[in-house]
Design a protein around this motif. Structure first.
Motif, PDB file in Angstrom:
ATOM      1  N   GLU A 141      -5.557   1.322   0.601  1.00 56.12           N
ATOM      2  CA  GLU A 141      -5.342  -0.134   0.694  1.00 56.12           C
ATOM      3  C   GLU A 141      -3.852  -0.417   0.649  1.00 56.12           C
ATOM      4  O   GLU A 141      -3.188  -0.029  -0.303  1.00 56.12           O
ATOM      5  N   LEU A 142      -3.321  -1.009   1.665  1.00 58.85           N
ATOM      6  CA  LEU A 142      -1.877  -1.297   1.703  1.00 58.85           C
ATOM      7  C   LEU A 142      -1.567  -2.670   2.285  1.00 58.85           C
ATOM      8  O   LEU A 142      -0.506  -3.232   2.021  1.00 58.85           O
ATOM      9  N   ILE A 143      -2.492  -3.201   3.115  1.00 54.71           N
ATOM     10  CA  ILE A 143      -2.160  -4.398   3.896  1.00 54.71           C
ATOM     11  C   ILE A 143      -1.754  -5.563   2.990  1.00 54.71           C
ATOM     12  O   ILE A 143      -0.717  -6.191   3.207  1.00 54.71           O
ATOM     13  N   SER A 144      -2.561  -5.815   1.945  1.00 61.15           N
ATOM     14  CA  SER A 144      -2.245  -6.991   1.118  1.00 61.15           C
ATOM     15  C   SER A 144      -0.940  -6.781   0.357  1.00 61.15           C
ATOM     16  O   SER A 144      -0.194  -7.732   0.114  1.00 61.15           O
ATOM     17  N   LEU A 145      -0.646  -5.539   0.013  1.00 56.91           N
ATOM     18  CA  LEU A 145       0.628  -5.232  -0.656  1.00 56.91           C
ATOM     19  C   LEU A 145       1.807  -5.646   0.229  1.00 56.91           C
ATOM     20  O   LEU A 145       2.853  -6.062  -0.256  1.00 56.91           O
TER      21      LEU A 145
ATOM     22  N   LEU B 200      -1.258  10.512  -4.217  1.00 54.69           N
ATOM     23  CA  LEU B 200      -0.748   9.171  -3.966  1.00 54.69           C
ATOM     24  C   LEU B 200      -1.688   8.150  -4.593  1.00 54.69           C
ATOM     25  O   LEU B 200      -2.893   8.286  -4.551  1.00 54.69           O
ATOM     26  N   ASP B 201      -1.066   7.126  -5.143  1.00 56.32           N
ATOM     27  CA  ASP B 201      -1.860   6.160  -5.907  1.00 56.32           C
ATOM     28  C   ASP B 201      -2.686   5.224  -5.045  1.00 56.32           C
ATOM     29  O   ASP B 201      -3.662   4.660  -5.488  1.00 56.32           O
ATOM     30  N   TYR B 202      -2.268   5.034  -3.790  1.00 54.77           N
ATOM     31  CA  TYR B 202      -2.914   3.971  -3.023  1.00 54.77           C
ATOM     32  C   TYR B 202      -4.188   4.416  -2.296  1.00 54.77           C
ATOM     33  O   TYR B 202      -4.894   3.596  -1.741  1.00 54.77           O
ATOM     34  N   TYR B 203      -4.493   5.719  -2.299  1.00 55.41           N
ATOM     35  CA  TYR B 203      -5.743   6.155  -1.661  1.00 55.41           C
ATOM     36  C   TYR B 203      -6.943   5.661  -2.444  1.00 55.41           C
ATOM     37  O   TYR B 203      -6.916   5.613  -3.677  1.00 55.41           O
ATOM     38  N   LYS B 204      -8.009   5.303  -1.716  1.00 62.50           N
ATOM     39  CA  LYS B 204      -9.228   4.802  -2.362  1.00 62.50           C
ATOM     40  C   LYS B 204     -10.416   5.455  -1.667  1.00 62.50           C
ATOM     41  O   LYS B 204     -10.509   5.399  -0.453  1.00 62.50           O
TER      42      LYS B 204
ATOM     43  N   LEU C 203       9.943  -0.712   1.074  1.00 62.92           N
ATOM     44  CA  LEU C 203       8.641  -0.452   1.704  1.00 62.92           C
ATOM     45  C   LEU C 203       7.969   0.748   1.037  1.00 62.92           C
ATOM     46  O   LEU C 203       6.754   0.751   0.816  1.00 62.92           O
ATOM     47  N   PHE C 204       8.768   1.752   0.721  1.00 63.15           N
ATOM     48  CA  PHE C 204       8.189   2.972   0.165  1.00 63.15           C
ATOM     49  C   PHE C 204       8.034   2.896  -1.354  1.00 63.15           C
ATOM     50  O   PHE C 204       7.088   3.461  -1.895  1.00 63.15           O
ATOM     51  N   THR C 205       8.935   2.151  -2.025  1.00 61.88           N
ATOM     52  CA  THR C 205       8.768   2.030  -3.477  1.00 61.88           C
ATOM     53  C   THR C 205       7.585   1.120  -3.785  1.00 61.88           C
ATOM     54  O   THR C 205       6.852   1.336  -4.741  1.00 61.88           O
ATOM     55  N   ALA C 206       7.353   0.109  -2.920  1.00 59.55           N
ATOM     56  CA  ALA C 206       6.198  -0.778  -3.130  1.00 59.55           C
ATOM     57  C   ALA C 206       4.919   0.043  -3.058  1.00 59.55           C
ATOM     58  O   ALA C 206       3.971  -0.180  -3.805  1.00 59.55           O
ATOM     59  N   LYS C 207       4.895   1.003  -2.145  1.00 58.49           N
ATOM     60  CA  LYS C 207       3.689   1.788  -1.942  1.00 58.49           C
ATOM     61  C   LYS C 207       3.521   2.870  -3.004  1.00 58.49           C
ATOM     62  O   LYS C 207       2.434   3.080  -3.512  1.00 58.49           O
ATOM     63  N   SER C 208       4.604   3.545  -3.334  1.00 60.69           N
ATOM     64  CA  SER C 208       4.462   4.752  -4.159  1.00 60.69           C
ATOM     65  C   SER C 208       5.181   4.688  -5.504  1.00 60.69           C
ATOM     66  O   SER C 208       5.176   5.673  -6.237  1.00 60.69           O
ATOM     67  N   GLY C 209       5.836   3.581  -5.818  1.00 62.53           N
ATOM     68  CA  GLY C 209       6.555   3.474  -7.093  1.00 62.53           C
ATOM     69  C   GLY C 209       7.984   3.998  -6.972  1.00 62.53           C
ATOM     70  O   GLY C 209       8.338   4.668  -6.015  1.00 62.53           O
TER      71      GLY C 209
END
Ligand code: AMP
Length: 406
Positions: free
Chosen positions: A278-282, A250-254, A33-39
């Protein structure tokens, strides 16, 4: 714990005033869950382990990913916008210091379903008001926008690698190092100076001037302007700074990002960080706009203590003292009756003399001492001493709850 409970209650009340509902997620999640979000890089910063079933598990380092996972699994059909708040312990494999712990607590929230300027303004205002309502006086709100920052990078034609090198320097406000790096990347001195000026200015008109050739960035700035206007006019939040150097790491902030810091804390002064992401579709759901923030609970407590905030204390309403063994039963009964009337009552359990019991009562900072002796029992009354004024009165036992409440 009294201080912590006070802060928790205060934060909860403000969340609820804004229509947010509380949510709770488990302490551990899958590592993925956390590697998907942050690598994969995040693994070094986590407490992770393989469980007896061979599953890769992590203690949560934050709650946005767990909340969005839960949203995707269980809450996608809920009407929008969905406003969720939480308290939770988080774990980071870090070097501890004052205000930075391996286990700490966050209070945070996510809003799912709206990306209007008023939604963002409300979110930012709520973060600010949570800290103000808790009693903090010296806080600074900084607002940035990652899309504007990206387009500034694009203007300089910087490769991803070069951006990645610069981001931590910008995050730490090491602007001289940023300048040196830009020089090394063969950016001409004028462009480098302009870039640095934009990172440090809080004059939105200067920023507009800088990026005006890029239509989509200009739109983004106008949206930011709108958010700031709403913050000022409708939420009465005026003391903010525009700060394009906020990168949130963090990479996912937009888009919109913001931070709140305690101006009188040292290195670990950031109390709150948040923004749109954006995280939902991930995580396999249907994408909706999402934004949120997390407040460092322990750090906010330190900030309150540093400001010498006077935390409300819970006082015991009455301490019942039996004069001798014959009056113990009646004393317990009286304490029981006071508790039944929603009062905080304690009773001496040590079978000691009145003066020692009174000394103990005063060390507990009780409001009233109730002394029960044989004469009092005979007259169906009690001697009540107001511990603040020293005033002593005889009160009928049936009137005790009213008297103590009064
Ligand atoms: P972040 O999820 O990194 O944006 O953190 C949000 C907030 O949590 C920060 O602004 C800090 O107040 C707090 N925080 C982050 N890491 C720690 C830590 N190791 N110990 C205590 N508080 C922390």
């Amino acid at each position: 714990m009294q201080k912590r409970r006070y802060l928790e209650q205060s934060i909860k009340e403000t969340f609820e005033k804004f229509g947010y509902k509380e949510i709770q997620t488990p302490t551990f999640e899958t590592l993925e869950l956390f590697t998907a979000k942050s690598g994969e890089g995040i693994i070094d910063e986590l407490y992770s382990f393989t469980d007896k079933g061979g599953r890769e598990i992590a203690l949560r380092p934050e709650l946005t990913a767990p909340v969005i996972r839960m949203y995707v699994e269980k809450l996608q059909m809920e009407p929008k916008p969905l406003k969720l708040f939480y308290f939770g312990n988080c774990f980071r494999y870090d070097r501890p210091q004052k205000g930075r712990y391996r286990e700490f607590k966050q209070a945070g929230c996510e809003i799912i379903g709206s990306d209007t300027p008023e939604a963002y303004a409300e979110l930012i205002a709520m973060a600010y008001k949570i800290l103000k309502n808790a009693g903090l006086k010296n806080i600074q709100l900084n607002i940035g926008n990652l899309n504007i920052l990206s387009s500034m990078f694009k203007n300089l034609k910087l490769s991803e690698d070069k951006q990645k090198y610069l981001i931590p320097l910008i995050d730490k406000a090491l602007f001289e190092d940023v300048y040196d790096a830009l020089t090394e990347f063969k950016i001409n001195p004028k462009d480098a100076t302009n870039f640095l000026e934009m990172l440090q200015t809080d004059d939105i008109n200067k920023i507009i001037e800088y990026v005006k050739s890029d239509k989509s960035t200009l739109e983004e700035i106008n949206k930011l302007k709108e958010i700031l206007k709403i913050l000022k006019n409708s939420f009465d939040v005026k003391d903010y700074n525009v700060k394009l150097s906020i990168v949130r790491g963090l990479d996912y902030y937009k888009g919109i990002v913001f931070e709140i810091e305690a101006t009188n804390l040292g290195a670990e002064k950031q109390l709150c960080g948040g923004g749109a992401y954006e995280l939902i579709s991930l995580f396999g759901g249907k994408e909706f706009p999402t934004a949120g923030f997390a407040i460092g609970f322990d750090r906010s407590l330190i900030a309150l203590e540093t400001e010498k905030f006077v935390f409300p204390t819970q006082r015991i309403d009455a301490y019942v003292i039996p004069i001798n063994e014959d009056t113990i039963e009646k004393s317990l009964e009286i304490a029981n009756e006071l508790r039944n009337n929603n009062l905080k009552a304690d009773v001496d359990l040590m079978r000691r003399g009145v003066s020692k019991a009174m000394k103990y009562a005063s060390s507990l900072n009780v409001k009233n001492a109730i002394i029960i002796g044989p004469d009092e029992i005979k007259n169906n009354s009690a001697t009540v001493k107001d511990m603040d004024t020293g005033k002593q009165e005889t009160v009928k036992i049936e009137n005790l709850p009213k008297h103590i409440q009064g």
